[in-house]
Scaffold this active site. Structure first.
Site, short mmCIF file in Angstrom:
data_model
loop_
_atom_site.label_atom_id
_atom_site.label_comp_id
_atom_site.label_asym_id
_atom_site.label_seq_id
_atom_site.Cartn_x
_atom_site.Cartn_y
_atom_site.Cartn_z
N CYS A 141 0.76 -1.17 -0.09
CA CYS A 141 0.07 -0.01 0.12
C CYS A 141 0.90 1.34 0.06
O CYS A 141 1.54 1.56 -0.97
CB CYS A 141 -0.88 -0.07 1.17
SG CYS A 141 -2.40 0.94 0.87
N HIS A 196 -3.55 -5.04 0.48
CA HIS A 196 -3.04 -5.88 1.76
C HIS A 196 -3.17 -7.34 1.78
O HIS A 196 -4.19 -7.76 2.51
CB HIS A 196 -3.74 -4.99 2.80
CG HIS A 196 -3.63 -3.74 3.24
ND1 HIS A 196 -2.80 -3.23 3.87
CD2 HIS A 196 -4.10 -2.62 2.32
CE1 HIS A 196 -2.64 -1.93 3.92
NE2 HIS A 196 -3.56 -1.61 2.87
N GLU A 248 -1.85 -8.87 4.25
CA GLU A 248 -1.83 -9.32 5.67
C GLU A 248 -3.09 -9.42 6.34
O GLU A 248 -3.34 -9.85 7.47
CB GLU A 248 -0.73 -8.74 6.30
CG GLU A 248 -1.35 -7.34 6.84
CD GLU A 248 -1.28 -6.17 5.73
OE1 GLU A 248 -0.94 -6.78 4.44
OE2 GLU A 248 -1.99 -5.15 5.62
#
Ligand SMILES: *[C@@H]1O[C@H](CO)[C@@H](O)[C@H](O)[C@H]1NC(C)=O
Ligand SMILES: *[C@@H]1O[C@H](CO)[C@@H](O)[C@H](O)[C@H]1NC(C)=O
Ligand SMILES: *[C@@H]1O[C@H](CO)[C@@H](O)[C@H](O)[C@H]1NC(C)=O
Ligand SMILES: *[C@@H]1O[C@H](CO)[C@@H](O)[C@H](O)[C@H]1NC(C)=O
Ligand SMILES: CC(=O)N[C@H]1CO[C@H](CO)[C@@H](O)[C@@H]1O
Length: 327
Positions: A145, A255, A257
């Site tokens: 990001c 993202h 994660e």
């Protein structure tokens, strides 16, 4: 008044970022493939807290730590505001490093990107990584990001971002014809690649993007990065995943994660394929870090640096993060 308020909302936003830097110390460029470091340590870059309090001036979202730990790495926080010497020492100690979630205030309109402790540290590690890799010292870097955006700015030396309507939206990836020859997606199962292409499994929380048109018309970026996937907000086609041709440098505007580790937003996907995406991406990057052989000078220094010395705090149901490490 209403206009002023709206303007403030536009100019003040949070961007998430993850930059992972990995280091390899092996000075013998052709030897390391024969060896593997099964105890990789990855540095995660901290960033300024939006409203600092005593003992809470910088933070790392715990999901980045969990992401790396889930694939067999340990984490060292990389603090902001360190001296160049301190960063160099750390660079030579860890087997990788990662710059995490960021809130950044972009001054209105002009994207005069990022003058922060975060940006300074990211730039130092990026430059050390480029030098190391040129010497045959394999040092991977990952940007998520804002980290992705930071990479684009560092590589081009310009503020190359375009504003997009992409805050809080899960998207399928539009893979390019380069994907199949990529390092990043090589280990992904065919079914998961199909799901990534057809289902909205990648969570986007950004207001700025690297437009495909910008990359294609910027010599520096075009020769440096292979575009692996793109997306669009309906108006602007932007790069969503990329890897450098000649360096172990990787960026995802989305993202990886969050799917497994963040629950505070309704648009974060948690389907089995979404969660697999988290783990396959983590495995890819930690494997990159296993190719690095930097080390701390002593076990004692290593244990003092590890994130285990800190406790994450639960940040409550309204936070974008479940748990946060504060420094
Ligand atoms: C800040 O941390 C120090 C050292 O851990 C501690 O002694 C102090 O009480 C903390 N201050 C606050 C306001 O929490
Ligand atoms: C970093 O340095 C800046 C500028 O000196 C300062 O404003 C900021 O509070 C510092 N942040 C941390 C987390 O040390
Ligand atoms: C932004 O995108 C969302 C869907 O993700 C849409 O509902 C909204 O109307 C868009 N806003 C603008 C200004 O285009
Ligand atoms: C990949 O796609 C681009 C544009 O979409 C095209 O110019 C190029 O020839 C394609 N490459 C291959 C190997 O098919
Ligand atoms: C910090 C860290 O984990 N360093 C490791 C990097 O790789 C070497 C070689 O495997 C290990 O001995 C270090 O402990």
């Amino acid at each position: 008044m209403a206009i002023l308020k709206r303007a403030t909302v536009c100019f003040t936003f949070r961007i998430m970022l993850l930059l992972l830097f990995c280091i390899s110390l092996s000075c013998l460029p052709f030897y390391p493939s024969a060896k593997r470091n099964d105890r990789p340590i990855i540095g995660v870059l901290a960033q300024e807290v939006y409203s600092p309090k005593p003992n809470q001036t910088a933070y790392i979202a715990a999901s980045y730590v969990k992401f790396l730990e889930s694939a067999g790495a340990r984490v060292v926080p990389v603090m902001i505001n360190q001296t160049l010497e301190e960063y160099k020492t750390l660079f030579n100690s860890i087997n990788g490093s990662c710059v995490s979630v960021t809130r950044i205030l972009y001054p209105g309109g002009g994207v005069s990107i990022i003058s922060s402790g975060y940006q300074r540290a990211a730039k130092i590690f990026y430059e050390l990584a480029i030098e190391a890799n040129k010497r045959g010292d394999y040092f991977p870097v990952w940007g998520t990001c804002l980290g992705f955006e930071q990479l684009a700015v560092l590589t081009s030396g310009k503020t190359v971002l375009s504003s997009t309507n992409t805050s809080g939206v899960p998207l399928p990836l539009d893979f390019t014809n380069e994907t199949k020859d990529s390092r990043m997606f090589k280990g992904f199962p065919a079914e998961l690649m199909e799901d990534l292409a057809n289902e909205p499994l990648t969570e986007n929380s950004h207001k700025w993007s690297l437009a495909v048109l910008t990359l294609n018309t910027n010599e520096e970026l075009k020769k440096f990065y292979k575009v692996l996937s793109t997306n669009t907000d309906g108006k602007t086609e932007f790069v969503s995943t990329m890897e450098a041709y000649d360096y172990p440098i990787y960026g995802s505007q989305w993202h990886p994660e969050k799917n497994a580790f963040e629950w505070g937003r309704p648009y974060i996907p948690h389907s089995p394929s979404a969660v697999k995406t988290t783990f396959y991406m983590a495995e890819f990057f930690v494997n990159e870090a296993r190719r690095n052989f930097h080390r701390f000078e002593s076990e004692d220094e290593e244990s003092k640096a590890l994130i285990y010395n800190y406790n994450p705090v639960y940040s409550g149901p309204r936070s974008a993060f479940e748990q946060i490490y504060f420094f």
